[in-house]
Design a protein around this motif. Structure first.
Motif, PDB file in Angstrom:
ATOM      1  N   PHE A  22       0.940  -1.257  -0.020  1.00 23.92           N
ATOM      2  CA  PHE A  22      -0.001  -0.104   0.019  1.00 23.92           C
ATOM      3  C   PHE A  22       0.784   1.323  -0.066  1.00 23.92           C
ATOM      4  O   PHE A  22       0.612   2.156  -0.755  1.00 23.92           O
ATOM      5  N   SER A  23       1.742   1.480   0.899  1.00 22.58           N
ATOM      6  CA  SER A  23       2.660   2.540   1.110  1.00 22.58           C
ATOM      7  C   SER A  23       3.707   2.670   0.030  1.00 22.58           C
ATOM      8  O   SER A  23       4.159   3.860  -0.365  1.00 22.58           O
ATOM      9  N   ARG A  24       4.207   1.323  -0.900  1.00 22.08           N
ATOM     10  CA  ARG A  24       5.177   1.548  -2.031  1.00 22.08           C
ATOM     11  C   ARG A  24       6.159   2.488  -1.382  1.00 22.08           C
ATOM     12  O   ARG A  24       6.874   3.325  -2.297  1.00 22.08           O
ATOM     13  N   LEU A  25       6.878   2.583  -0.188  1.00 23.60           N
ATOM     14  CA  LEU A  25       7.957   3.388   0.246  1.00 23.60           C
ATOM     15  C   LEU A  25       9.020   3.486  -0.537  1.00 23.60           C
ATOM     16  O   LEU A  25       9.837   4.504  -0.931  1.00 23.60           O
ATOM     17  N   ILE A  39      -5.994  -1.848  -5.011  1.00 26.09           N
ATOM     18  CA  ILE A  39      -7.139  -1.933  -4.483  1.00 26.09           C
ATOM     19  C   ILE A  39      -7.312  -3.246  -3.342  1.00 26.09           C
ATOM     20  O   ILE A  39      -7.831  -2.729  -2.124  1.00 26.09           O
ATOM     21  N   GLU A  40      -6.858  -4.285  -3.652  1.00 29.88           N
ATOM     22  CA  GLU A  40      -6.773  -5.448  -2.697  1.00 29.88           C
ATOM     23  C   GLU A  40      -6.022  -4.932  -1.198  1.00 29.88           C
ATOM     24  O   GLU A  40      -6.568  -5.474  -0.157  1.00 29.88           O
ATOM     25  N   SER A  41      -4.864  -4.388  -1.447  1.00 29.08           N
ATOM     26  CA  SER A  41      -4.084  -4.105  -0.351  1.00 29.08           C
ATOM     27  C   SER A  41      -5.140  -3.121   0.620  1.00 29.08           C
ATOM     28  O   SER A  41      -5.006  -3.041   1.827  1.00 29.08           O
ATOM     29  N   THR A  42      -5.622  -2.154  -0.070  1.00 29.31           N
ATOM     30  CA  THR A  42      -6.292  -1.107   0.517  1.00 29.31           C
ATOM     31  C   THR A  42      -7.513  -1.822   1.126  1.00 29.31           C
ATOM     32  O   THR A  42      -7.929  -1.520   2.544  1.00 29.31           O
ATOM     33  N   LEU A  43      -8.356  -2.918   0.576  1.00 32.97           N
ATOM     34  CA  LEU A  43      -9.368  -3.454   1.271  1.00 32.97           C
ATOM     35  C   LEU A  43      -8.930  -4.186   2.448  1.00 32.97           C
ATOM     36  O   LEU A  43      -9.659  -4.292   3.488  1.00 32.97           O
ATOM     37  N   LEU A  44      -7.753  -4.666   2.409  1.00 36.54           N
ATOM     38  CA  LEU A  44      -7.186  -5.751   3.602  1.00 36.54           C
ATOM     39  C   LEU A  44      -7.032  -4.741   4.732  1.00 36.54           C
ATOM     40  O   LEU A  44      -7.196  -5.102   5.997  1.00 36.54           O
ATOM     41  N   LYS A  63     -16.631  -7.041  -6.072  1.00 38.54           N
ATOM     42  CA  LYS A  63     -15.691  -6.797  -7.199  1.00 38.54           C
ATOM     43  C   LYS A  63     -15.766  -7.205  -8.388  1.00 38.54           C
ATOM     44  O   LYS A  63     -16.120  -8.390  -8.512  1.00 38.54           O
ATOM     45  N   ASN A  64     -15.884  -6.412  -9.406  1.00 38.73           N
ATOM     46  CA  ASN A  64     -16.047  -6.913 -10.738  1.00 38.73           C
ATOM     47  C   ASN A  64     -14.859  -6.196 -11.361  1.00 38.73           C
ATOM     48  O   ASN A  64     -14.923  -5.112 -11.913  1.00 38.73           O
ATOM     49  N   TYR A  65     -13.717  -7.131 -11.600  1.00 37.15           N
ATOM     50  CA  TYR A  65     -12.530  -6.583 -11.977  1.00 37.15           C
ATOM     51  C   TYR A  65     -12.447  -7.021 -13.492  1.00 37.15           C
ATOM     52  O   TYR A  65     -12.495  -8.132 -13.876  1.00 37.15           O
ATOM     53  N   GLY A  66     -12.178  -5.972 -14.345  1.00 40.35           N
ATOM     54  CA  GLY A  66     -11.777  -6.163 -15.742  1.00 40.35           C
ATOM     55  C   GLY A  66     -10.254  -6.524 -15.852  1.00 40.35           C
ATOM     56  O   GLY A  66      -9.626  -6.560 -15.340  1.00 40.35           O
ATOM     57  N   GLN A  67     -10.021  -6.934 -17.292  1.00 40.56           N
ATOM     58  CA  GLN A  67      -8.653  -7.284 -17.696  1.00 40.56           C
ATOM     59  C   GLN A  67      -7.836  -6.012 -17.940  1.00 40.56           C
ATOM     60  O   GLN A  67      -8.214  -5.436 -18.836  1.00 40.56           O
TER      61      GLN A  67
END
Length: 193
Positions: A22-25, A39-44, A63-67
């Motif tokens: 999430f932080s990608r420091l 998005i998944e990191s934020t949801l966690l 969740k409806n993720y496209g390609q």
């Protein structure tokens, strides 16, 4: 006892990895990123606010993720946008729950991702909360504007999100909402800058 310790250690590892992602420091520059991972990191990170507890039913996340291809962006800043939008959606649903209103609809947040064009993606985050009036909708991206009670919101989340999407990534951030019908935020971003 060992099984319980192992499960606990695995959960801690998942949360730490999620926070790091999430932080990608370590990744301050613009680089290709998997939007769904952010998005998944934020949801966690927000899962404690989504879960069912003894007093309230949980918030369902659809969740409806496209390609999508990887997108050139500032990952930590884009994750901050997801955090702001998802936190606001949770706040809107909790506001209904705490008001004591009886509703037959389950509190829900829907997340959709899709290609908007050959060089841009669209991310939509919607809630089925009480929505907002036209007057409120006109001001939501203004710095320091908030509809939250004093002490519980700075009024900067959407303003900062707007700057990140529009100014830093040449994208678009818009809102569709009607009173009583929920709110949807739509992010459109170019795949490459």
């Amino acid at each position: 006892l060992f099984d319980s310790m192992k499960v606990g250690a695995e959960r801690i590892r998942d949360i730490v990895l999620s926070l790091r992602n999430f932080s990608r420091l370590d990744q301050a520059e613009m680089k290709p990123v998997d939007i769904h991972e952010g998005i998944e990191s934020t949801l966690l990170i927000l899962q404690h606010r989504l879960k069912k507890d003894s007093l309230h039913s949980g918030i369902e996340v659809i969740k409806n993720y496209g390609q999508l291809p990887r997108i050139f962006c500032y990952a930590s800043e884009l994750n901050q946008v997801f955090m702001n939008l998802l936190s606001n959606a949770i706040d809107a649903l909790e506001e209904i729950r705490n008001s004591g209103e009886v509703s037959d609809k389950k509190p829900t947040i829907s997340i959709y991702t899709e290609m908007a064009s050959s060089n841009s993606v669209r991310i939509r985050i919607a809630d089925n909360g009480s929505g907002m009036t036209e007057d409120v909708k006109k001001k939501i991206f203004d710095p320091f504007f908030t509809t939250k009670p004093v002490g519980s919101g700075t009024g900067l989340g959407l303003s900062i999100s707007y700057q990140i999407v529009v100014d830093k990534h040449n994208g678009k951030l818009s809102c569709v909402s009607s009173s009583g019908l929920g709110t949807e935020f739509i992010i459109e971003m170019p795949i490459s800058q």
